[in-house]
Design an enzyme around this catalytic site. Structure first.
Site, PDB file in Angstrom:
ATOM      1  N   HIS A  34      16.159  19.751 -15.314  1.00 26.89           N
ATOM      2  CA  HIS A  34      14.817  19.242 -15.646  1.00 26.89           C
ATOM      3  C   HIS A  34      14.206  20.223 -16.631  1.00 26.89           C
ATOM      4  O   HIS A  34      13.957  21.378 -16.298  1.00 26.89           O
ATOM      5  CB  HIS A  34      13.987  19.153 -14.353  1.00 26.89           C
ATOM      6  CG  HIS A  34      12.823  18.227 -14.441  1.00 26.89           C
ATOM      7  ND1 HIS A  34      12.954  16.852 -14.424  1.00 26.89           N
ATOM      8  CD2 HIS A  34      11.497  18.464 -14.538  1.00 26.89           C
ATOM      9  CE1 HIS A  34      11.750  16.301 -14.511  1.00 26.89           C
ATOM     10  NE2 HIS A  34      10.861  17.261 -14.586  1.00 26.89           N
ATOM     11  N   LYS A 179       7.517   9.274 -17.897  1.00 29.36           N
ATOM     12  CA  LYS A 179       6.879  10.399 -18.590  1.00 29.36           C
ATOM     13  C   LYS A 179       7.994  11.187 -19.259  1.00 29.36           C
ATOM     14  O   LYS A 179       8.950  11.601 -18.594  1.00 29.36           O
ATOM     15  CB  LYS A 179       6.139  11.238 -17.553  1.00 29.36           C
ATOM     16  CG  LYS A 179       5.698  12.614 -17.994  1.00 29.36           C
ATOM     17  CD  LYS A 179       4.545  13.083 -17.108  1.00 29.36           C
ATOM     18  CE  LYS A 179       4.651  14.542 -16.731  1.00 29.36           C
ATOM     19  NZ  LYS A 179       3.478  14.986 -15.942  1.00 29.36           N
ATOM     20  N   LYS A 181       9.241  14.458 -21.187  1.00 28.33           N
ATOM     21  CA  LYS A 181       8.878  15.857 -21.415  1.00 28.33           C
ATOM     22  C   LYS A 181       9.280  16.239 -22.829  1.00 28.33           C
ATOM     23  O   LYS A 181      10.462  16.125 -23.209  1.00 28.33           O
ATOM     24  CB  LYS A 181       9.622  16.742 -20.401  1.00 28.33           C
ATOM     25  CG  LYS A 181       9.059  16.604 -19.001  1.00 28.33           C
ATOM     26  CD  LYS A 181       7.671  17.199 -18.948  1.00 28.33           C
ATOM     27  CE  LYS A 181       7.197  17.384 -17.522  1.00 28.33           C
ATOM     28  NZ  LYS A 181       5.872  18.016 -17.453  1.00 28.33           N
ATOM     29  N   ASP A 210       4.442  14.443 -22.075  1.00 27.22           N
ATOM     30  CA  ASP A 210       3.814  15.699 -21.642  1.00 27.22           C
ATOM     31  C   ASP A 210       4.412  16.828 -22.475  1.00 27.22           C
ATOM     32  O   ASP A 210       5.607  17.123 -22.370  1.00 27.22           O
ATOM     33  CB  ASP A 210       4.087  15.930 -20.154  1.00 27.22           C
ATOM     34  CG  ASP A 210       3.319  17.141 -19.606  1.00 27.22           C
ATOM     35  OD1 ASP A 210       2.628  17.821 -20.384  1.00 27.22           O
ATOM     36  OD2 ASP A 210       3.425  17.398 -18.384  1.00 27.22           O
ATOM     37  N   GLU A 236      -0.179  14.059 -22.528  1.00 30.59           N
ATOM     38  CA  GLU A 236      -0.601  15.089 -21.573  1.00 30.59           C
ATOM     39  C   GLU A 236      -0.491  16.475 -22.199  1.00 30.59           C
ATOM     40  O   GLU A 236       0.541  16.831 -22.770  1.00 30.59           O
ATOM     41  CB  GLU A 236       0.294  14.982 -20.326  1.00 30.59           C
ATOM     42  CG  GLU A 236      -0.021  15.982 -19.244  1.00 30.59           C
ATOM     43  CD  GLU A 236       0.773  15.704 -17.959  1.00 30.59           C
ATOM     44  OE1 GLU A 236       1.370  14.607 -17.832  1.00 30.59           O
ATOM     45  OE2 GLU A 236       0.806  16.588 -17.093  1.00 30.59           O
ATOM     46  N   ASP A 261      -3.921  18.779 -18.097  1.00 31.92           N
ATOM     47  CA  ASP A 261      -3.184  19.208 -16.897  1.00 31.92           C
ATOM     48  C   ASP A 261      -3.440  20.699 -16.693  1.00 31.92           C
ATOM     49  O   ASP A 261      -4.358  21.087 -15.954  1.00 31.92           O
ATOM     50  CB  ASP A 261      -1.690  18.881 -17.050  1.00 31.92           C
ATOM     51  CG  ASP A 261      -0.897  19.178 -15.776  1.00 31.92           C
ATOM     52  OD1 ASP A 261      -1.524  19.442 -14.743  1.00 31.92           O
ATOM     53  OD2 ASP A 261       0.353  19.160 -15.805  1.00 31.92           O
ATOM     54  N   LYS A 285      -3.427  18.190  -8.985  1.00 32.46           N
ATOM     55  CA  LYS A 285      -2.289  18.797  -8.274  1.00 32.46           C
ATOM     56  C   LYS A 285      -2.798  19.801  -7.263  1.00 32.46           C
ATOM     57  O   LYS A 285      -3.615  20.669  -7.607  1.00 32.46           O
ATOM     58  CB  LYS A 285      -1.373  19.556  -9.238  1.00 32.46           C
ATOM     59  CG  LYS A 285      -0.682  18.678 -10.220  1.00 32.46           C
ATOM     60  CD  LYS A 285       0.169  19.439 -11.208  1.00 32.46           C
ATOM     61  CE  LYS A 285       0.696  18.421 -12.214  1.00 32.46           C
ATOM     62  NZ  LYS A 285       1.370  18.980 -13.345  1.00 32.46           N
ATOM     63  N   GLU A 339       2.701  10.405  -9.994  1.00 34.59           N
ATOM     64  CA  GLU A 339       4.055  10.761 -10.472  1.00 34.59           C
ATOM     65  C   GLU A 339       4.863  11.463  -9.369  1.00 34.59           C
ATOM     66  O   GLU A 339       5.696  12.314  -9.687  1.00 34.59           O
ATOM     67  CB  GLU A 339       3.944  11.659 -11.711  1.00 34.59           C
ATOM     68  CG  GLU A 339       3.241  12.984 -11.449  1.00 34.59           C
ATOM     69  CD  GLU A 339       3.204  13.919 -12.649  1.00 34.59           C
ATOM     70  OE1 GLU A 339       3.388  13.481 -13.785  1.00 34.59           O
ATOM     71  OE2 GLU A 339       2.990  15.127 -12.418  1.00 34.59           O
TER      72      GLU A 339
END
Ligand code: MUC
Ligand code: MG
Length: 385
Positions: A34, A179, A181, A210, A236, A261, A285, A339
């Protein structure tokens, strides 16, 4: 105010005192790499917190991190050390059901350290909820929705793999918003990758991006029209967290909504972003805000300012996801969905019964406390040695 349980019957009250707290670092492999703008992981590291009350009931909570102290300043090592040395001593002996007082005790014992505080507060909600047979969401006013749209994050960086992954999620009716990245590669390469995704998934999926603070203002200004042309529906954190004025300037030129964020940890930062007109949407979050109560506070400021709410994550397991969902399920408005795909990207979840994903939605659990049960075998197996 004295720390007694005056509002509860005496026998129950005596039992709700925080008796013991344990913090365990775990590392759980992910199904694939990731990759964010500034970090890349093949395992997720959490601190799993267990709080035992005087009545013997245990509550659980989770502090997530991403790539050590690179997404925010906390790492699992710092979280465990702060809990063991400062936050646990501040809570031991306190009435667990006095959530606001517990929050004040933690704030008195340590500045910020929000992921650590969020895990502890989750465990308090879980332990008290399990004692009373009440879902944690009930302590926040109860739920207004029993399922929440949930997206999936594409973050391998390889467009062929990402198209394949998105196709599988669509075919299984798990996720229809993705989403992507960006920010690890050049803008040209990210835009080419996004174009491939947009063409392959056209008419069947929504894309958001994002950048995790990767761009400067001129770069973002040049990229935004292309993102709009590709049909991207939300951008984002394109700029560094500190650049609130830059976000506000971008917003006057952007045709795609912007989401804050990393710019918003506290309710005060939310108010600053709102005053500056620096975001259309905010990602909530636990690890940023420091608990369920604080997350709701940030949401209230956003709502009052007309800023849309998105249920963010830090790749939590079902434990951390359940704590977020207890808040999200009760917010008056959650226009941008959530998410919490985290449980699905781990090779194994940490609970006996993982959260339910169906028809592009995640279902907040309905049982007492957080509504999930820690699997002790998995805790042992993934605990760091
Ligand atoms: C972030 O910045 O949003 C959430 C999903 C994901 O892939 O990364 C995280 C952190
Ligand atoms: Mg983000």
């Amino acid at each position: 105010m004295p720390d007694t349980h005056a509002v509860l019957p005496a026998d129950l009250a005596r039992d709700l005192t925080v008796a013991a707290i344990e913090a365990t670092i775990v590392d759980v492999p992910t199904l694939r790499r990731h990759k964010l703008s500034s970090l890349s992981v093949t395992a997720q590291s959490y601190v799993i917190v267990t709080i035992r009350l005087g009545n013997g009931v245990e509550g659980i909570g989770e502090a997530a991190t991403l790539g050590g102290p690179r997404w925010s300043e906390e790492s699992v090592e710092s979280i465990k050390a702060t809990i063991d040395a400062h936050l646990a001593p501040a809570l031991i002996g306190a009435p667990a059901e006095r959530f606001q007082a517990a929050r004040a005790r933690m704030d008195g014992a340590a500045k910020r350290n929000n992921a650590a505080k969020g895990a502890l507060e989750s465990a308090l909600f879980d332990a008290v909820g399990k004692t009373l047979g009440v879902p944690a969401a009930q302590f926040l006013g109860g739920v207004v929705r029993d399922r929440i749209p949930v997206l999936w994050t594409l973050a391998s960086g390889d467009p062929a793999q990402e198209i394949d992954e998105a196709e599988q999620k669509l075919a299984r009716r798990l996720h229809e918003t993705f989403k992507v990245k960006i920010g690890a590669e050049s803008v040209a390469s990210d835009l080419a990758r996004l174009r491939r995704l947009a063409v392959a998934l056209e008419g069947r999926a929504r894309l958001i991006v994002d950048a995790n603070q990767a761009w400067d203002e001129p770069t973002a200004l040049a990229a935004l029209p292309v993102l709009a042309e590709l049909g991207v529906t939300l951008v984002e954190q394109p700029l560094p967290a500190w650049n609130i004025a830059g976000m506000a300037r971008l917003r006057t030129r952007a045709t795609v909504p912007l989401m804050a964020d990393e710019s918003v940890f506290s309710a005060h930062e939310m108010a600053d972003v709102a005053r500056a007109g620096a975001a259309d949407v905010v990602s909530l979050k636990l690890v940023k805000h420091g608990g369920l109560l604080a997350t709701r506070d940030v949401a209230a400021v956003a709502e009052a300012a007309g800023i849309g709410i998105y249920g963010g994550c830090l790749l939590e397991s079902s434990i951390g996801a359940a704590a977020h969902l207890a808040v999200f399920a009760g917010l008056p408005s959650l226009a941008w969905g959530c998410e919490h795909f985290g449980p699905q990207i781990l090779t194994e979840d940490l609970v006996t019964e993982p959260l339910r994903f169906a028809d592009f939605h995640i279902h907040p659990p309905t049982g007492p406390g957080l509504g999930v049960t820690l699997d002790p075998d998995k805790l042992r197996r993934f605990a760091r040695r």
